[in-house]
Design an enzyme around this catalytic site. Structure first.
Site, PDB file in Angstrom:
ATOM      1  N   TYR A 187      -7.040  -4.980  10.545  1.00 50.62           N
ATOM      2  CA  TYR A 187      -6.802  -5.737   8.871  1.00 50.62           C
ATOM      3  C   TYR A 187      -7.148  -7.566   8.958  1.00 50.62           C
ATOM      4  O   TYR A 187      -8.023  -7.685   7.554  1.00 50.62           O
ATOM      5  CB  TYR A 187      -5.606  -5.558   8.507  1.00 50.62           C
ATOM      6  CG  TYR A 187      -5.154  -5.911   6.584  1.00 50.62           C
ATOM      7  CD1 TYR A 187      -5.630  -5.179   5.767  1.00 50.62           C
ATOM      8  CD2 TYR A 187      -4.789  -6.553   6.170  1.00 50.62           C
ATOM      9  CE1 TYR A 187      -5.591  -4.836   4.334  1.00 50.62           C
ATOM     10  CE2 TYR A 187      -4.453  -6.978   4.816  1.00 50.62           C
ATOM     11  CZ  TYR A 187      -4.675  -6.140   4.107  1.00 50.62           C
ATOM     12  OH  TYR A 187      -4.887  -6.419   2.838  1.00 50.62           O
TER      13      TYR A 187
ATOM     14  N   LYS B 142     -12.410  -4.847   2.869  1.00 54.78           N
ATOM     15  CA  LYS B 142     -13.392  -5.079   3.899  1.00 54.78           C
ATOM     16  C   LYS B 142     -14.726  -5.232   3.077  1.00 54.78           C
ATOM     17  O   LYS B 142     -15.458  -6.275   3.742  1.00 54.78           O
ATOM     18  CB  LYS B 142     -13.407  -3.692   4.745  1.00 54.78           C
ATOM     19  CG  LYS B 142     -12.207  -4.158   6.351  1.00 54.78           C
ATOM     20  CD  LYS B 142     -12.549  -5.182   6.921  1.00 54.78           C
ATOM     21  CE  LYS B 142     -11.135  -5.077   7.727  1.00 54.78           C
ATOM     22  NZ  LYS B 142     -10.514  -6.123   6.328  1.00 54.78           N
TER      23      LYS B 142
ATOM     24  N   PRO C 293     -12.410   0.610  -0.684  1.00 54.48           N
ATOM     25  CA  PRO C 293     -11.189  -1.124  -1.298  1.00 54.48           C
ATOM     26  C   PRO C 293     -10.203  -0.849  -0.058  1.00 54.48           C
ATOM     27  O   PRO C 293      -9.450  -1.900  -0.305  1.00 54.48           O
ATOM     28  CB  PRO C 293     -11.488  -0.917  -2.489  1.00 54.48           C
ATOM     29  CG  PRO C 293     -11.125   0.007  -3.508  1.00 54.48           C
ATOM     30  CD  PRO C 293     -12.419   1.294  -2.114  1.00 54.48           C
TER      31      PRO C 293
ATOM     32  N   TYR D 232       0.685  -1.011  -0.075  1.00 55.09           N
ATOM     33  CA  TYR D 232       0.463  -0.357   0.127  1.00 55.09           C
ATOM     34  C   TYR D 232       1.024   0.943  -0.018  1.00 55.09           C
ATOM     35  O   TYR D 232       1.534   0.680   0.870  1.00 55.09           O
ATOM     36  CB  TYR D 232      -1.037   0.178   1.373  1.00 55.09           C
ATOM     37  CG  TYR D 232      -2.133  -0.776   1.542  1.00 55.09           C
ATOM     38  CD1 TYR D 232      -1.782  -2.240   1.803  1.00 55.09           C
ATOM     39  CD2 TYR D 232      -3.326  -0.641   1.037  1.00 55.09           C
ATOM     40  CE1 TYR D 232      -2.696  -3.320   1.683  1.00 55.09           C
ATOM     41  CE2 TYR D 232      -4.254  -1.686   1.010  1.00 55.09           C
ATOM     42  CZ  TYR D 232      -3.883  -2.948   0.785  1.00 55.09           C
ATOM     43  OH  TYR D 232      -4.949  -4.233   1.411  1.00 55.09           O
TER      44      TYR D 232
HETATM   45  P1  RFL Z   1     -22.684  -7.586  -5.326  1.00 56.89           P
HETATM   46  O1  RFL Z   1     -21.135  -8.848  -5.257  1.00 56.89           O
HETATM   47  O2  RFL Z   1     -22.187  -6.515  -6.201  1.00 56.89           O
HETATM   48  O3  RFL Z   1     -23.654  -8.545  -6.163  1.00 56.89           O
HETATM   49  C1  RFL Z   1     -24.804  -8.791  -6.327  1.00 56.89           C
HETATM   50  C2  RFL Z   1     -25.413  -8.831  -7.440  1.00 56.89           C
HETATM   51  O4  RFL Z   1     -26.454  -9.118  -7.236  1.00 56.89           O
HETATM   52  C3  RFL Z   1     -27.244  -8.895  -8.000  1.00 56.89           C
HETATM   53  N1  RFL Z   1     -28.669  -7.979  -8.778  1.00 56.89           N
HETATM   54  C4  RFL Z   1     -30.048  -8.118  -8.803  1.00 56.89           C
HETATM   55  N2  RFL Z   1     -30.043  -8.991  -8.776  1.00 56.89           N
HETATM   56  C5  RFL Z   1     -31.690  -9.427  -8.812  1.00 56.89           C
HETATM   57  N3  RFL Z   1     -32.321  -7.980  -9.414  1.00 56.89           N
HETATM   58  C6  RFL Z   1     -31.811  -6.819  -9.387  1.00 56.89           C
HETATM   59  N4  RFL Z   1     -32.625  -6.027  -9.350  1.00 56.89           N
HETATM   60  C7  RFL Z   1     -30.582  -6.680  -8.548  1.00 56.89           C
HETATM   61  N5  RFL Z   1     -29.543  -5.649  -8.527  1.00 56.89           N
HETATM   62  C8  RFL Z   1     -28.050  -6.106  -8.570  1.00 56.89           C
HETATM   63  C9  RFL Z   1     -26.688  -8.435  -9.165  1.00 56.89           C
HETATM   64  O5  RFL Z   1     -25.855  -8.563 -10.462  1.00 56.89           O
HETATM   65  C10 RFL Z   1     -24.645  -9.131  -8.145  1.00 56.89           C
HETATM   66  O6  RFL Z   1     -24.465 -10.306  -9.325  1.00 56.89           O
HETATM   67  O7  RFL Z   1     -23.068  -8.194  -3.908  1.00 56.89           O
HETATM   68  P2  RFL Z   1     -22.332  -8.778  -2.543  1.00 56.89           P
HETATM   69  O8  RFL Z   1     -23.044  -9.829  -3.438  1.00 56.89           O
HETATM   70  O9  RFL Z   1     -22.639  -8.089  -1.711  1.00 56.89           O
HETATM   71  O10 RFL Z   1     -20.625  -8.511  -2.398  1.00 56.89           O
HETATM   72  C11 RFL Z   1     -20.318  -7.148  -1.848  1.00 56.89           C
HETATM   73  C12 RFL Z   1     -18.862  -7.435  -2.563  1.00 56.89           C
HETATM   74  O11 RFL Z   1     -19.409  -7.731  -3.757  1.00 56.89           O
HETATM   75  C13 RFL Z   1     -18.393  -5.838  -2.209  1.00 56.89           C
HETATM   76  O12 RFL Z   1     -18.044  -5.562  -0.959  1.00 56.89           O
HETATM   77  C14 RFL Z   1     -16.569  -6.415  -3.169  1.00 56.89           C
HETATM   78  O13 RFL Z   1     -16.047  -6.197  -4.067  1.00 56.89           O
HETATM   79  C15 RFL Z   1     -15.356  -5.142  -2.611  1.00 56.89           C
HETATM   80  N6  RFL Z   1     -13.957  -4.734  -2.848  1.00 56.89           N
HETATM   81  C16 RFL Z   1     -13.637  -5.875  -1.895  1.00 56.89           C
HETATM   82  N7  RFL Z   1     -14.166  -6.185  -0.650  1.00 56.89           N
HETATM   83  C17 RFL Z   1     -12.817  -6.779  -0.168  1.00 56.89           C
HETATM   84  O14 RFL Z   1     -13.454  -7.023   0.687  1.00 56.89           O
HETATM   85  N8  RFL Z   1     -11.681  -6.986   0.204  1.00 56.89           N
HETATM   86  C18 RFL Z   1     -11.410  -6.353  -0.828  1.00 56.89           C
HETATM   87  O15 RFL Z   1      -9.990  -6.651  -1.553  1.00 56.89           O
HETATM   88  C19 RFL Z   1     -11.577  -6.168  -1.560  1.00 56.89           C
HETATM   89  N9  RFL Z   1     -12.055  -4.913  -3.466  1.00 56.89           N
HETATM   90  C20 RFL Z   1     -13.609  -4.418  -3.372  1.00 56.89           C
HETATM   91  C21 RFL Z   1     -12.523  -4.140  -3.658  1.00 56.89           C
HETATM   92  C22 RFL Z   1     -14.562  -3.874  -5.181  1.00 56.89           C
HETATM   93  C23 RFL Z   1     -14.255  -2.604  -5.891  1.00 56.89           C
HETATM   94  N10 RFL Z   1     -14.911  -2.587  -6.661  1.00 56.89           N
HETATM   95  C24 RFL Z   1     -15.095  -2.616  -7.759  1.00 56.89           C
HETATM   96  C25 RFL Z   1     -16.046  -1.831  -6.537  1.00 56.89           C
HETATM   97  C26 RFL Z   1     -11.998  -4.203  -4.505  1.00 56.89           C
HETATM   98  C27 RFL Z   1     -12.904  -2.887  -5.354  1.00 56.89           C
HETATM   99  C28 RFL Z   1     -12.289  -2.958  -7.623  1.00 56.89           C
HETATM  100  C1  PHB Z   2      -7.625  -6.895  -4.438  1.00 57.44           C
HETATM  101  O1  PHB Z   2      -6.707  -7.048  -4.570  1.00 57.44           O
HETATM  102  O2  PHB Z   2      -7.984  -7.017  -5.476  1.00 57.44           O
HETATM  103  C2  PHB Z   2      -7.341  -5.859  -3.297  1.00 57.44           C
HETATM  104  C3  PHB Z   2      -6.572  -5.993  -2.601  1.00 57.44           C
HETATM  105  C4  PHB Z   2      -6.043  -5.499  -1.129  1.00 57.44           C
HETATM  106  C5  PHB Z   2      -6.860  -4.585  -0.741  1.00 57.44           C
HETATM  107  C6  PHB Z   2      -8.606  -3.387  -1.965  1.00 57.44           C
HETATM  108  C7  PHB Z   2      -8.536  -4.381  -3.329  1.00 57.44           C
HETATM  109  O3  PHB Z   2      -7.219  -3.655  -0.149  1.00 57.44           O
END
Ligand code: RFL
Ligand code: PHB
Length: 390
Positions: free
Chosen positions: A385, A297, A293, A201
């Site tokens: 973390y 978390k 992100p 980081y």
């Molecule tokens: P999701 O993954 O958004 O899934 C929701 C699902 O609901 C569907 N949906 C619908 N279905 C029916 N009717 C509707 N009206 C609907 N509207 C939506 C969608 O198609 C989808 O399939 O939510 P969920 O399951 O709660 O999961 C949450 C995680 O995806 C999210 O918190 C993480 O990706 C966040 N995040 C990270 N979290 C970590 O714990 N560690 C990480 O390292 C981390 N890195 C990140 C991240 C999120 C990122 N972005 C792009 C926001 C890095 C990035 C760049």
């Molecule tokens: C990732 O690998 O996508 C990633 C890892 C750590 C973070 C956020 C995203 O804090």
């Protein structure tokens, strides 16, 4: 059609809940407005807390994660041209995290769900929860222009930030809290070996950078960028050049570059909706809260929500007690707010804010200096973390 629980959303929270419920003999149908390939095409989280790993095991879906995931016992904070390792294992009594992509976790859960023949309806249009305040909740949706209805006991809104579940809650019963950050993250995925064996980081005058990975041969890198940046303006060459500038020289020199196969920009936001229960409708994961992100978390909070709801539903069906589902919102929110605080703090400490004055800059430097010289300060970072206890 009738089932016990309708789960709206087939992301990690919906799939994990579905798999745990199936193991406990509780029937659930999952509905998603998207198709399977679209869901698997989203590149998101990469770091799993041990609680999330434990839930994947409990769901019977942890095999590939243990075989292919990378256990990490630390990470680096880079600033001022140097590197400081946060030794998670030493600071937390042996705990760490698992580096394993959300895409793979989702694929594993989908495969296990298919293997047990549980119902998932993809490409479901106009999904709507109904009568969740009464005794007979049901969900309607359409496939290929035909309307359907599923009656159920409970509805789990696992449909992400833009889903329909939170919007269905009566406006007067819901309170939302939000902070939008004045920058985004530009992410890149490439089949090149990671620059370091652990995550880095980096706080840099040109902006934050993160070096992460998906495997020993696949790297995931991020750059803080302005909100009006366009992915098309970022050639691979420009991305690698900018990343190199933001890393200490010894890492910049070790960086292996190659063609990217995914690039995207994500805005950063903190958001919480309270409460997380409206009658027989429960909000789970990103449907109820978003964190930037930086602290890794989001997915892990989705998993802890699933843990609380799953425990509550088991109590309801197995012991005929509503105590667990009644406590769901308060239990989940208590952990959510601590992760929201941690993610906000990590974001504030590591990014350059457009309006940062000399005073704020000095505070940021003092914070990083404190972390590198005080075991107590580093322990606070490490404990959060690796993930607070459920
Ligand atoms: P999701 O993954 O958004 O899934 C929701 C699902 O609901 C569907 N949906 C619908 N279905 C029916 N009717 C509707 N009206 C609907 N509207 C939506 C969608 O198609 C989808 O399939 O939510 P969920 O399951 O709660 O999961 C949450 C995680 O995806 C999210 O918190 C993480 O990706 C966040 N995040 C990270 N979290 C970590 O714990 N560690 C990480 O390292 C981390 N890195 C990140 C991240 C999120 C990122 N972005 C792009 C926001 C890095 C990035 C760049
Ligand atoms: C990732 O690998 O996508 C990633 C890892 C750590 C973070 C956020 C995203 O804090």
């Amino acid at each position: 059609m009738r089932t016990q629980v309708v789960i709206i959303g087939s992301g990690p929270s919906g799939l994990l809940l579905g798999q745990l419920l199936a193991k406990a003999g509780i029937e659930a149908v999952i509905l998603d407005r998207a198709g399977k390939d679209y869901i698997l095409g989203r590149v998101r989280a990469g770091v799993l807390e041990s609680g999330t790993v434990g839930l994947m095991d409990e769901a019977g879906a942890g095999g590939r994660m243990h075989a292919e995931g990378l256990p990490h016992g630390g990470f680096s904070l880079a600033f001022d041209g140097r590197d400081h390792r946060i030794d998670l294992a030493d600071l937390t009594g042996g705990k760490g995290v698992m580096v394993y992509g959300q895409t793979e976790l989702t694929r594993d859960l989908m495969q296990h769900r298919e293997a047990i023949g549980a119902a998932t309806i993809y490409d479901a249009a106009n999904v709507r929860p109904h009568d969740f305040d009464g005794r007979s909740p049901y969900v309607t949706y359409e496939t290929a222009g035909v309307s359907h209805r599923i009656d159920c006991d409970f509805i789990a809104g696992c449909d992400g930030f833009h889903g329909v579940s939170r919007k269905a809650a009566p406006e007067k019963s819901i309170t939302t809290f939000e902070k939008v950050y004045p920058f985004g993250w530009l992410g890149l995925l490439a089949d090149v070996p990671p620059v370091n064996h652990e995550l880095i980081y980096a706080n840099h005058p040109r902006g934050f950078a993160l070096c992460s990975m998906r495997s020993q041969s696949r790297s995931r890198y991020y750059l803080q960028c302005a909100l009006d940046e366009k992915v098309e303006d970022w050639s691979d060459e420009r991305f690698w050049g900018e990343l190199r500038r933001r890393l200490p020289a010894h890492h910049a020199d070790a960086l292996v570059i190659g063609p990217s196969f995914e690039k995207s920009i994500a805005p950063l936001r903190s958001f919480v909706a309270e409460p997380m229960r409206f009658g027989n409708l429960f909000l789970v994961g990103d449907a109820a809260h978003i964190v930037p992100p930086t602290g890794a978390k989001g997915l892990n909070l989705a998993a802890s929500d699933v843990h609380y709801l799953y425990a509550g539903l088991c109590e309801y069906y197995q012991d005929r007690s509503s105590a667990g589902i009644d406590a769901y919102s308060a239990r989940a929110l208590s952990r959510v707010w601590k992760a929201v605080r941690f993610s906000w703090w990590m974001t504030t400490m590591l990014h350059r804010f457009p309006d940062t004055g000399a005073f704020d800059q000095k505070i940021q430097e003092a914070e990083l200096d404190y972390l590198t010289h005080s075991r107590a300060a580093a322990t606070v970072l490490a404990e959060n973390y690796v993930g607070l206890a459920y």
